[in-house]
Write a protein that holds these residues in place. Sequence first.
Motif, PDB file in Angstrom:
ATOM      1  N   LEU A  74       5.407 -13.634   2.697  1.00  0.00           N
ATOM      2  CA  LEU A  74       4.894 -14.965   3.084  1.00  0.00           C
ATOM      3  C   LEU A  74       3.411 -15.373   3.078  1.00  0.00           C
ATOM      4  N   ASN A  75       2.625 -14.157   2.838  1.00  0.00           N
ATOM      5  CA  ASN A  75       1.322 -14.156   2.857  1.00  0.00           C
ATOM      6  C   ASN A  75       0.668 -14.459   1.363  1.00  0.00           C
ATOM      7  N   ASN A  76       1.516 -14.790   0.650  1.00  0.00           N
ATOM      8  CA  ASN A  76       0.989 -15.342  -0.888  1.00  0.00           C
ATOM      9  C   ASN A  76       2.101 -16.076  -1.444  1.00  0.00           C
ATOM     10  N   GLN A  77       1.957 -16.587  -2.608  1.00  0.00           N
ATOM     11  CA  GLN A  77       3.048 -17.527  -3.415  1.00  0.00           C
ATOM     12  C   GLN A  77       3.564 -16.732  -4.579  1.00  0.00           C
ATOM     13  N   ILE A  78       3.340 -15.534  -4.793  1.00  0.00           N
ATOM     14  CA  ILE A  78       3.652 -14.686  -5.858  1.00  0.00           C
ATOM     15  C   ILE A  78       4.551 -13.742  -5.719  1.00  0.00           C
ATOM     16  N   TYR A  79       5.631 -13.858  -4.673  1.00  0.00           N
ATOM     17  CA  TYR A  79       6.430 -13.089  -4.442  1.00  0.00           C
ATOM     18  C   TYR A  79       6.255 -11.484  -4.486  1.00  0.00           C
ATOM     19  N   ARG A  80       5.236 -11.056  -3.717  1.00  0.00           N
ATOM     20  CA  ARG A  80       4.776  -9.865  -3.703  1.00  0.00           C
ATOM     21  C   ARG A  80       4.770  -9.321  -2.178  1.00  0.00           C
ATOM     22  N   GLY A  81       5.340  -8.322  -1.894  1.00  0.00           N
ATOM     23  CA  GLY A  81       5.092  -7.556  -0.559  1.00  0.00           C
ATOM     24  C   GLY A  81       6.442  -7.644   0.110  1.00  0.00           C
ATOM     25  N   TYR A  82       6.521  -7.809   1.414  1.00  0.00           N
ATOM     26  CA  TYR A  82       7.535  -7.357   2.196  1.00  0.00           C
ATOM     27  C   TYR A  82       8.338  -8.559   2.519  1.00  0.00           C
ATOM     28  N   LYS A  99      19.287  -6.800   3.738  1.00  0.00           N
ATOM     29  CA  LYS A  99      18.413  -5.634   3.377  1.00  0.00           C
ATOM     30  C   LYS A  99      16.979  -6.142   3.519  1.00  0.00           C
ATOM     31  N   GLU A 100      16.007  -4.981   3.395  1.00  0.00           N
ATOM     32  CA  GLU A 100      14.631  -5.108   3.498  1.00  0.00           C
ATOM     33  C   GLU A 100      14.384  -4.745   2.218  1.00  0.00           C
ATOM     34  N   ILE A 101      12.969  -5.476   1.697  1.00  0.00           N
ATOM     35  CA  ILE A 101      12.619  -5.273   0.474  1.00  0.00           C
ATOM     36  C   ILE A 101      10.981  -5.183   0.394  1.00  0.00           C
ATOM     37  N   PHE A 102      10.492  -4.469  -0.592  1.00  0.00           N
ATOM     38  CA  PHE A 102       9.091  -4.434  -0.919  1.00  0.00           C
ATOM     39  C   PHE A 102       8.830  -4.554  -2.190  1.00  0.00           C
ATOM     40  N   ASP A 103       8.372  -5.556  -2.900  1.00  0.00           N
ATOM     41  CA  ASP A 103       8.149  -6.110  -4.295  1.00  0.00           C
ATOM     42  C   ASP A 103       6.696  -5.856  -4.678  1.00  0.00           C
ATOM     43  N   MET A 104       6.403  -5.242  -5.802  1.00  0.00           N
ATOM     44  CA  MET A 104       5.123  -5.151  -6.607  1.00  0.00           C
ATOM     45  C   MET A 104       5.435  -5.807  -7.955  1.00  0.00           C
ATOM     46  N   GLY A 105       4.164  -5.964  -8.635  1.00  0.00           N
ATOM     47  CA  GLY A 105       4.370  -6.412  -9.883  1.00  0.00           C
ATOM     48  C   GLY A 105       3.044  -5.917 -10.698  1.00  0.00           C
ATOM     49  N   TYR A 106       2.796  -6.598 -11.879  1.00  0.00           N
ATOM     50  CA  TYR A 106       1.626  -6.278 -12.721  1.00  0.00           C
ATOM     51  C   TYR A 106       0.572  -6.774 -12.010  1.00  0.00           C
ATOM     52  N   LYS A 118      -3.801 -20.218 -10.832  1.00  0.00           N
ATOM     53  CA  LYS A 118      -2.827 -20.328  -9.705  1.00  0.00           C
ATOM     54  C   LYS A 118      -1.248 -20.433 -10.616  1.00  0.00           C
ATOM     55  N   GLU A 119      -1.332 -19.644 -11.485  1.00  0.00           N
ATOM     56  CA  GLU A 119       0.079 -19.666 -12.240  1.00  0.00           C
ATOM     57  C   GLU A 119       1.073 -18.968 -11.400  1.00  0.00           C
ATOM     58  N   PRO A 120       2.201 -19.236 -11.538  1.00  0.00           N
ATOM     59  CA  PRO A 120       3.294 -18.479 -10.678  1.00  0.00           C
ATOM     60  C   PRO A 120       3.527 -17.061 -11.078  1.00  0.00           C
ATOM     61  N   PHE A 121       3.584 -16.119 -10.009  1.00  0.00           N
ATOM     62  CA  PHE A 121       3.676 -14.908 -10.075  1.00  0.00           C
ATOM     63  C   PHE A 121       2.375 -13.878 -10.493  1.00  0.00           C
ATOM     64  N   ARG A 122       1.310 -14.702 -10.520  1.00  0.00           N
ATOM     65  CA  ARG A 122       0.369 -14.059 -11.010  1.00  0.00           C
ATOM     66  C   ARG A 122      -0.869 -13.800 -10.028  1.00  0.00           C
ATOM     67  N   GLY A 123      -1.056 -12.290  -9.825  1.00  0.00           N
ATOM     68  CA  GLY A 123      -2.144 -12.011  -9.006  1.00  0.00           C
ATOM     69  C   GLY A 123      -2.114 -10.642  -8.393  1.00  0.00           C
ATOM     70  N   SER A 124      -2.732 -10.037  -7.392  1.00  0.00           N
ATOM     71  CA  SER A 124      -2.790  -8.942  -6.933  1.00  0.00           C
ATOM     72  C   SER A 124      -1.599  -8.428  -6.154  1.00  0.00           C
ATOM     73  N   ASN A 125      -1.432  -7.013  -6.306  1.00  0.00           N
ATOM     74  CA  ASN A 125      -0.188  -6.587  -5.391  1.00  0.00           C
ATOM     75  C   ASN A 125      -0.763  -6.309  -3.957  1.00  0.00           C
ATOM     76  N   GLN A 126       0.264  -6.486  -3.093  1.00  0.00           N
ATOM     77  CA  GLN A 126      -0.055  -6.449  -1.458  1.00  0.00           C
ATOM     78  C   GLN A 126       0.439  -5.129  -0.997  1.00  0.00           C
ATOM     79  N   HIS A 127      -0.223  -3.907  -1.086  1.00  0.00           N
ATOM     80  CA  HIS A 127       0.084  -2.623  -0.968  1.00  0.00           C
ATOM     81  C   HIS A 127      -0.244  -2.446   0.779  1.00  0.00           C
ATOM     82  N   PRO A 128       0.761  -1.698   1.380  1.00  0.00           N
ATOM     83  CA  PRO A 128       0.509  -1.100   2.554  1.00  0.00           C
ATOM     84  C   PRO A 128      -0.324   0.105   2.979  1.00  0.00           C
TER      85      PRO A 128
END
Length: 314
Positions: A74-82, A99-106, A118-128
Amino acid sequence: MQEYIPVIDISDIYQSDKNRHLQIAQRVDEACRHSGFFCITGHHISQKDIQRIKAFARHFFSLPMEDKQSVSILNNQIYRGYSSHEMEQLDYQRSIDYKEIFDMGYHLDADHPEVQRKEPFRGSNQHPEHLIAGWTKLFETHYQNMTELAKVLFRIIALGLKLEENFFNDMFFESLSTFRIIHYPGLPEQRNRVVCGAHTDYGILTILHQDDVGGLQVRSKDNQWVDVPPITDGFVVNIGDMMAMWTNDRYKSTSHRVLNIGQDRISMPFFTEPHPSQLIQCLPQCSDEQNPPKYPPVICRDWLLKRFKAAYNG
């Protein structure tokens, strides 16, 4: 199970014998036509790396919710994180996923043009990384290694379809592929409860590493649920919706689900998807007058947005 979901050794694809390449492609082609699922061994993904990723994942999911929410999707709009329990629902008709999920992408830096727009799905990963030192390097490296395995499988698929060998790989730059780790908590009092609803995957191929617990099931042609037991040092591979669209259902995007069998479980799928601007449309050799295209052409990002919004209720 092995007849319906065959185990295929792909090690010879890394050698120079073209005849062996074609033999592997034929076996994969048969599996894609029949069930849409197969297992692979003989890949180059290190079992040591897999075990280390699983250990990091278990550490992360054991943290207090406040810590995990520091990298919330919920911290971003690119579906990355927990994503927390019950946030994503893959069976649109019933809210049953648990289930719990962690997602990362390119990873794309902030100055990349697609990020700037601000294209959909594009940006930085949100790593812990602030919670688990070494996470970022381990997971980014694994993402790259899984990307290389995907390219090997794309070559095999292309050979089976009698396409130019790099047909799919040419679309696979700065891709929308997602590496996901999923934690299914053990629910001893709710054995055989569906914890991931019946669904098909969105993209080209899914390359899944199961742990040794089990629970994955595939819907067969006669509408029965078939167990997919874990394969030591192997991956489960299945066809996604985009490949079904490309092949006009010659290759099956098969429904599958996950059951709780009373034990804590970690699952690690790599969802392969092309560049967001890629047009997905029926291949010429997969249609004719008697078998016209079943799906309208669609842009990759548009298809994924539609499916993600449904899974996350908008």
